[in-house]
Scaffold this motif. Sequence first.
Motif, mmCIF file in Angstrom:
data_model
loop_
_atom_site.group_PDB
_atom_site.id
_atom_site.type_symbol
_atom_site.label_atom_id
_atom_site.label_comp_id
_atom_site.label_asym_id
_atom_site.label_seq_id
_atom_site.Cartn_x
_atom_site.Cartn_y
_atom_site.Cartn_z
ATOM 1 N N ALA A 227 0.828 -1.208 0.000
ATOM 2 C CA ALA A 227 0.000 0.000 0.000
ATOM 3 C C ALA A 227 0.861 1.256 0.000
ATOM 4 C CB ALA A 227 -0.928 -0.007 1.217
ATOM 5 N N ASP A 228 1.913 1.261 0.807
ATOM 6 C CA ASP A 228 2.777 2.428 0.881
ATOM 7 C C ASP A 228 3.573 2.608 -0.411
ATOM 8 O OD1 ASP A 228 3.689 4.609 2.676
ATOM 9 O OD2 ASP A 228 5.646 3.688 2.385
ATOM 10 N N GLN A 229 3.997 1.522 -1.002
ATOM 11 C CA GLN A 229 4.731 1.625 -2.259
ATOM 12 C C GLN A 229 3.837 2.129 -3.384
ATOM 13 O OE1 GLN A 229 7.468 -1.520 -3.318
ATOM 14 N NE2 GLN A 229 7.818 -2.074 -1.175
ATOM 15 N N SER A 230 2.575 1.718 -3.382
ATOM 16 C CA SER A 230 1.625 2.234 -4.375
ATOM 17 C C SER A 230 1.428 3.730 -4.199
ATOM 18 C CB SER A 230 0.276 1.513 -4.233
ATOM 19 O OG SER A 230 0.408 0.122 -4.424
ATOM 20 N N LEU A 231 1.351 4.164 -2.944
ATOM 21 C CA LEU A 231 1.134 5.575 -2.638
ATOM 22 C C LEU A 231 2.325 6.441 -3.019
ATOM 23 C CD1 LEU A 231 -0.535 7.832 -1.193
ATOM 24 C CD2 LEU A 231 0.663 7.156 0.912
ATOM 25 N N MET A 232 3.527 5.970 -2.689
ATOM 26 C CA MET A 232 4.724 6.803 -2.824
ATOM 27 C C MET A 232 5.451 6.663 -4.159
ATOM 28 S SD MET A 232 4.637 8.484 -0.077
ATOM 29 C CE MET A 232 6.219 9.323 -0.210
ATOM 30 N N LEU A 233 5.068 5.682 -4.962
ATOM 31 C CA LEU A 233 5.760 5.477 -6.232
ATOM 32 C C LEU A 233 5.757 6.725 -7.117
ATOM 33 C CD1 LEU A 233 7.247 3.756 -8.294
ATOM 34 C CD2 LEU A 233 5.034 2.823 -9.031
ATOM 35 N N PRO A 234 4.612 7.393 -7.332
ATOM 36 C CA PRO A 234 4.657 8.595 -8.176
ATOM 37 C C PRO A 234 5.567 9.691 -7.622
ATOM 38 C CG PRO A 234 2.398 7.813 -7.930
ATOM 39 C CD PRO A 234 3.233 7.048 -6.945
ATOM 40 N N VAL A 235 5.654 9.791 -6.295
ATOM 41 C CA VAL A 235 6.532 10.791 -5.684
ATOM 42 C C VAL A 235 7.991 10.458 -5.992
ATOM 43 C CG1 VAL A 235 7.212 11.914 -3.541
ATOM 44 C CG2 VAL A 235 4.849 11.139 -3.847
ATOM 45 N N ALA A 236 8.351 9.184 -5.846
ATOM 46 C CA ALA A 236 9.724 8.764 -6.119
ATOM 47 C C ALA A 236 10.077 8.987 -7.587
ATOM 48 C CB ALA A 236 9.906 7.296 -5.742
ATOM 49 N N ILE A 237 9.149 8.678 -8.473
ATOM 50 C CA ILE A 237 9.397 8.879 -9.906
ATOM 51 C C ILE A 237 9.574 10.358 -10.205
ATOM 52 C CG2 ILE A 237 8.420 8.630 -12.219
ATOM 53 C CD1 ILE A 237 6.915 6.151 -11.148
ATOM 54 N N ARG A 238 8.754 11.199 -9.574
ATOM 55 C CA ARG A 238 8.861 12.643 -9.797
ATOM 56 C C ARG A 238 10.236 13.164 -9.377
ATOM 57 N NH1 ARG A 238 4.574 17.331 -7.818
ATOM 58 N NH2 ARG A 238 5.883 19.147 -8.385
ATOM 59 N N VAL A 239 10.710 12.728 -8.221
ATOM 60 C CA VAL A 239 12.028 13.185 -7.753
ATOM 61 C C VAL A 239 13.129 12.661 -8.670
ATOM 62 C CG1 VAL A 239 13.678 13.097 -5.861
ATOM 63 C CG2 VAL A 239 11.238 13.390 -5.372
ATOM 64 N N LEU A 240 13.035 11.395 -9.052
ATOM 65 C CA LEU A 240 14.029 10.820 -9.957
ATOM 66 C C LEU A 240 14.042 11.578 -11.280
ATOM 67 C CD1 LEU A 240 16.086 8.707 -10.842
ATOM 68 C CD2 LEU A 240 14.185 7.153 -11.367
ATOM 69 N N ASN A 241 12.867 11.881 -11.805
ATOM 70 C CA ASN A 241 12.783 12.595 -13.078
ATOM 71 C C ASN A 241 13.355 14.004 -12.962
ATOM 72 O OD1 ASN A 241 11.987 12.669 -15.847
ATOM 73 N ND2 ASN A 241 10.223 13.918 -15.289
ATOM 74 N N SER A 242 13.182 14.616 -11.796
ATOM 75 C CA SER A 242 13.737 15.947 -11.579
ATOM 76 C C SER A 242 15.264 15.923 -11.619
ATOM 77 C CB SER A 242 13.266 16.503 -10.231
ATOM 78 O OG SER A 242 13.869 17.740 -9.949
ATOM 79 N N LEU A 243 15.851 14.867 -11.062
ATOM 80 C CA LEU A 243 17.309 14.740 -11.063
ATOM 81 C C LEU A 243 17.835 14.405 -12.460
ATOM 82 C CD1 LEU A 243 17.656 12.726 -7.731
ATOM 83 C CD2 LEU A 243 18.171 15.150 -8.076
ATOM 84 N N VAL A 244 17.194 13.424 -13.095
ATOM 85 C CA VAL A 244 17.600 13.033 -14.447
ATOM 86 C C VAL A 244 17.379 14.185 -15.421
ATOM 87 C CG1 VAL A 244 17.091 11.475 -16.370
ATOM 88 C CG2 VAL A 244 17.217 10.572 -14.043
ATOM 89 N N GLY A 245 16.283 14.930 -15.217
ATOM 90 C CA GLY A 245 15.973 16.049 -16.098
ATOM 91 C C GLY A 245 16.988 17.163 -16.054
ATOM 92 N N ARG A 246 17.794 17.203 -15.005
ATOM 93 C CA ARG A 246 18.869 18.189 -14.897
ATOM 94 C C ARG A 246 20.207 17.610 -15.338
ATOM 95 N NH1 ARG A 246 18.145 19.940 -8.899
ATOM 96 N NH2 ARG A 246 16.580 18.297 -8.846
ATOM 97 N N GLY A 247 20.146 16.449 -15.991
ATOM 98 C CA GLY A 247 21.351 15.855 -16.551
ATOM 99 C C GLY A 247 22.213 15.126 -15.551
ATOM 100 N N MET A 248 21.673 14.792 -14.395
ATOM 101 C CA MET A 248 22.466 14.124 -13.368
ATOM 102 C C MET A 248 22.478 12.609 -13.573
ATOM 103 S SD MET A 248 21.394 16.176 -9.902
ATOM 104 C CE MET A 248 21.575 17.947 -9.780
ATOM 105 N N LYS A 249 23.565 11.997 -13.136
ATOM 106 C CA LYS A 249 23.661 10.544 -13.093
ATOM 107 C C LYS A 249 23.267 10.120 -11.688
ATOM 108 C CE LYS A 249 26.801 6.767 -14.360
ATOM 109 N NZ LYS A 249 28.183 6.453 -14.824
ATOM 110 N N VAL A 250 22.161 9.385 -11.581
ATOM 111 C CA VAL A 250 21.502 9.164 -10.298
ATOM 112 C C VAL A 250 21.680 7.723 -9.826
ATOM 113 C CG1 VAL A 250 19.365 9.439 -8.995
ATOM 114 C CG2 VAL A 250 19.790 10.870 -11.020
ATOM 115 N N TYR A 251 22.087 7.585 -8.574
ATOM 116 C CA TYR A 251 22.173 6.279 -7.909
ATOM 117 C C TYR A 251 20.878 6.099 -7.116
ATOM 118 C CZ TYR A 251 24.269 2.431 -5.148
ATOM 119 O OH TYR A 251 24.551 1.223 -4.563
ATOM 120 N N VAL A 252 20.032 5.167 -7.560
ATOM 121 C CA VAL A 252 18.748 4.906 -6.900
ATOM 122 C C VAL A 252 18.915 3.682 -6.005
ATOM 123 C CG1 VAL A 252 16.281 4.518 -7.228
ATOM 124 C CG2 VAL A 252 17.585 5.771 -8.961
ATOM 125 N N HIS A 253 18.582 3.824 -4.744
ATOM 126 C CA HIS A 253 18.730 2.664 -3.857
ATOM 127 C C HIS A 253 17.634 2.606 -2.810
ATOM 128 C CE1 HIS A 253 20.045 4.433 0.018
ATOM 129 N NE2 HIS A 253 20.625 5.374 -0.700
#
Length: 391
Positions: A227-253
């Motif tokens: 349930a929590d992963q379903s809720l927070m997944l869009p938030v995590a994707i948004r943050v990841l996209n914000s980092l990638v969108g600025r040309g960063m190489k992102v370590y997701v863990h």
Amino acid sequence: MASSVVSVSQMSSSAAFNSSTRSVYQIVNVGGSCGNSSWRTCPAPVNVSSSMSTSSFQVLNVESSAKSFGLLAVGNSASVRASGGASSKSICPGGGIVPGTRREMICHAKIEDAQSEEVPPMTVEEQAGWEQRQKEAAEIKDPADPFQWRWTLNWNQITPNIIVGSCPRSPGDIDRMVNEAGIDAILNLQCDLCFDALKIPFDAIRTRAVERGVRLERVAIRDFDHADQSLMLPVAIRVLNSLVGRGMKVYVHCTAGINRATLTTVGHLTFVQQMDLEDAVASVKSSRPVAHPYIDCWSEARRRLLDGRKDEVTRASVELYETRLQNGIKGTKETDWFDAEKLVISRTFQRYLETDLAMIDMETAWLKRKFELDHQAATGGNGVPTKDSII
């Protein structure tokens, strides 16, 4: 040159494996020139004394590679022994010898600029997490191939800008991630319970990331909690996209880089880049065979993203239909509708990205101006500190 000791013990990670493929058991060379690390199954458990935190474990050796640590299987030979003071020797993958009087087999891996740090014993909470992951893995993996896991820093590159791996547990791990993986940012998906279970010094890790010029973002998601992963997944994707969108190489863990981190990466590939789910999962698993994202969480997050947006999807479907006819591309109403849903979701995350980048630009400008005003107030506007500003 300091050394860090990593040991392998009771089964861990969200290691429920894809029953339709044996790729999780792919043997990968972890020699000195290896580009990343992987995992291998172990033939049989080795019993140790009852005073250990676990009743049995499989001996694994850890070797330093060009990109990360890897787990290497060892056979029931000179490299494997039970506890109890047997005077044997263990051979590290690199050819070194470890005196054999400890209960756990260890292999020293050199880490530049890091203090000597030893992985702490398993806590009760960590043990419970490993057991849960073992239970999930047992539901779909071949019982004839038992394998056991304990933390080691390891990662795999999924896309040019996204790396998925296990969690750093010390400031020295940040140095390895920067020096070897060349990262610009970290997306941490662990919750407070994860920090407590593994005794992770998050503040010290965050401080070291700042010192190395790495942006560290955190989206706390509870492990094993669908349930929590379903809720927070869009938030995590948004943050990841914000980092990638600025040309960063992102370590997701997350903790093991098997469940939450891979789910977020699959979400980015599908919701942002409009990949088909099957292709996205296959892409992640081909790079990181132990990946096991909760697809039901992805489905629920997708449903919520589209809830109440039928009119918007309809307009996008008409748009795609007209474009398809103009270009002479075959298709159906069903494929148009499905593609329209992907387009609507992707546009949503594009709007999020535009919003986030605008906020960052505004905050940067505001902080710069605030510094200037504070400096003027402190110097009386002439660059010379005022009497009141000198303490």
